[in-house]
Design a protein around this motif. Structure first.
Motif, PDB file in Angstrom:
ATOM      1  N   ARG A  19       1.476  17.874   3.171  1.00 52.76           N
ATOM      2  CA  ARG A  19       1.960  17.325   2.259  1.00 52.76           C
ATOM      3  C   ARG A  19       3.323  16.523   2.381  1.00 52.76           C
ATOM      4  N   ASN A  20       4.273  17.071   2.718  1.00 51.50           N
ATOM      5  CA  ASN A  20       5.413  16.585   3.157  1.00 51.50           C
ATOM      6  C   ASN A  20       5.382  15.569   4.313  1.00 51.50           C
ATOM      7  N   GLU A  65      13.339   7.819  -4.589  1.00 48.24           N
ATOM      8  CA  GLU A  65      12.527   7.664  -5.863  1.00 48.24           C
ATOM      9  C   GLU A  65      11.098   7.338  -5.629  1.00 48.24           C
ATOM     10  N   LEU A  66      10.834   6.773  -4.355  1.00 44.91           N
ATOM     11  CA  LEU A  66       9.658   6.611  -3.955  1.00 44.91           C
ATOM     12  C   LEU A  66       8.818   7.774  -3.427  1.00 44.91           C
ATOM     13  N   CYS A  72       4.564  13.464  -6.577  1.00 46.35           N
ATOM     14  CA  CYS A  72       3.781  13.756  -7.745  1.00 46.35           C
ATOM     15  C   CYS A  72       2.551  13.240  -7.567  1.00 46.35           C
ATOM     16  N   ALA A  73       2.236  12.290  -7.091  1.00 47.30           N
ATOM     17  CA  ALA A  73       0.869  11.789  -6.999  1.00 47.30           C
ATOM     18  C   ALA A  73      -0.097  12.849  -6.001  1.00 47.30           C
ATOM     19  N   VAL A  74       0.573  13.071  -4.812  1.00 47.40           N
ATOM     20  CA  VAL A  74      -0.018  14.155  -4.146  1.00 47.40           C
ATOM     21  C   VAL A  74      -0.325  15.610  -4.755  1.00 47.40           C
ATOM     22  N   ASP A  75       0.536  15.953  -5.409  1.00 43.26           N
ATOM     23  CA  ASP A  75       0.447  17.030  -6.261  1.00 43.26           C
ATOM     24  C   ASP A  75      -0.628  17.108  -7.198  1.00 43.26           C
ATOM     25  N   ALA A 183     -13.953  10.807 -12.019  1.00 41.24           N
ATOM     26  CA  ALA A 183     -12.699   9.964 -11.950  1.00 41.24           C
ATOM     27  C   ALA A 183     -11.560  10.143 -13.009  1.00 41.24           C
ATOM     28  N   SER A 184     -11.741  11.537 -13.322  1.00 39.87           N
ATOM     29  CA  SER A 184     -10.871  11.845 -14.628  1.00 39.87           C
ATOM     30  C   SER A 184      -9.242  11.730 -14.012  1.00 39.87           C
ATOM     31  N   CYS A 185      -9.001  12.086 -12.886  1.00 40.92           N
ATOM     32  CA  CYS A 185      -7.429  11.866 -12.418  1.00 40.92           C
ATOM     33  C   CYS A 185      -7.042  10.553 -12.723  1.00 40.92           C
ATOM     34  N   GLU A 186      -7.994   9.510 -12.742  1.00 43.01           N
ATOM     35  CA  GLU A 186      -7.464   8.047 -12.761  1.00 43.01           C
ATOM     36  C   GLU A 186      -6.914   7.876 -14.083  1.00 43.01           C
ATOM     37  N   ARG A 187      -7.315   8.677 -15.052  1.00 41.54           N
ATOM     38  CA  ARG A 187      -6.830   8.353 -16.416  1.00 41.54           C
ATOM     39  C   ARG A 187      -5.290   8.877 -16.616  1.00 41.54           C
TER      40      ARG A 187
END
Length: 209
Positions: A19-20, A65-66, A72-75, A183-187
């Protein structure tokens, strides 16, 4: 289903462990926009401070910030993978009786209580026995290697057996057409910024109020 669940589990494990490192590499690659002369300055509207509210006074750098946004996106991806993995395992366990190793095994006991109330156990067991006889009869004239559900359904279609084992075919089709991924994560990603951008929010020149 089990194979898909295994691959999702492996992907989740890899993302959790790396992850990191993945985020650091992404932040590093994002600096290429500076080399291309792309302006990274952002116009941020100041938040109105409410009475009695203390100002945090903390302003993150662009990289910080990036990095926070990518983390957050990876989590969220890891969370979605965990959810999909659990759902696939539950579905595989629910339809485990359809696997050729079970459905063609005379000593295996089928439980249909949680499948479909319209499928009667007596009818399914009768059709399963019929399918076993078909497979045994075809063994001498056709090389029958039914390792998975798709090959089992192809066998039924090849010898035009669907009318004789209708319930088995319906259950096979239900399981084989169940979506492996969604594709629920896209919402979860807001599309508001694509519609209400800074450019669209600016007043047009010459427009009358």
């Amino acid at each position: 289903m089990n194979l898909c669940a295994l691959k999702l589990s492996a992907l989740k494990k890899m993302l959790s462990e790396e992850r990191n490192n993945l985020v650091d590499e992404a932040v590093k690659d994002s600096r290429a926009c500076l080399e291309l002369g792309i302006n990274t300055e952002r116009k941020i509207r100041k938040k109105r401070q409410l009475p009695g509210e203390e100002s945090s006074g903390t302003k993150l750098s662009l990289d910080a910030e990036l990095k926070q946004e990518i983390l957050c996106a990876v989590d969220r991806i890891i969370e979605e993978l965990s959810s999909s993995h659990d759902q696939l395992l539950a579905l595989a366990n629910r339809f485990d009786f359809l696997m050729p190793s079970n459905s063609l095994n005379e000593s295996y006991l089928c439980q249909l209580d949680q499948i479909d109330e319209n499928v009667l156990l007596e009818e399914f067991l009768s059709e399963r026995k019929r399918l076993q006889h078909f497979v045994m009869a075809a063994g001498g004239i056709w090389n029958v290697k039914l390792e998975d559900l798709l090959k089992l359904l192809q066998f039924v279609q090849k010898f035009k057996l669907a009318d004789s084992i209708l319930n088995v075919v319906i259950l096979l089709r239900i399981l084989l057409t169940t979506a492996v991924s969604v594709a629920s994560c896209e919402r979860s990603f807001s599309k508001l910024k694509l519609i209400k951008s800074n450019l669209r929010s600016m007043p047009r020149m010459g427009r009358m109020g």
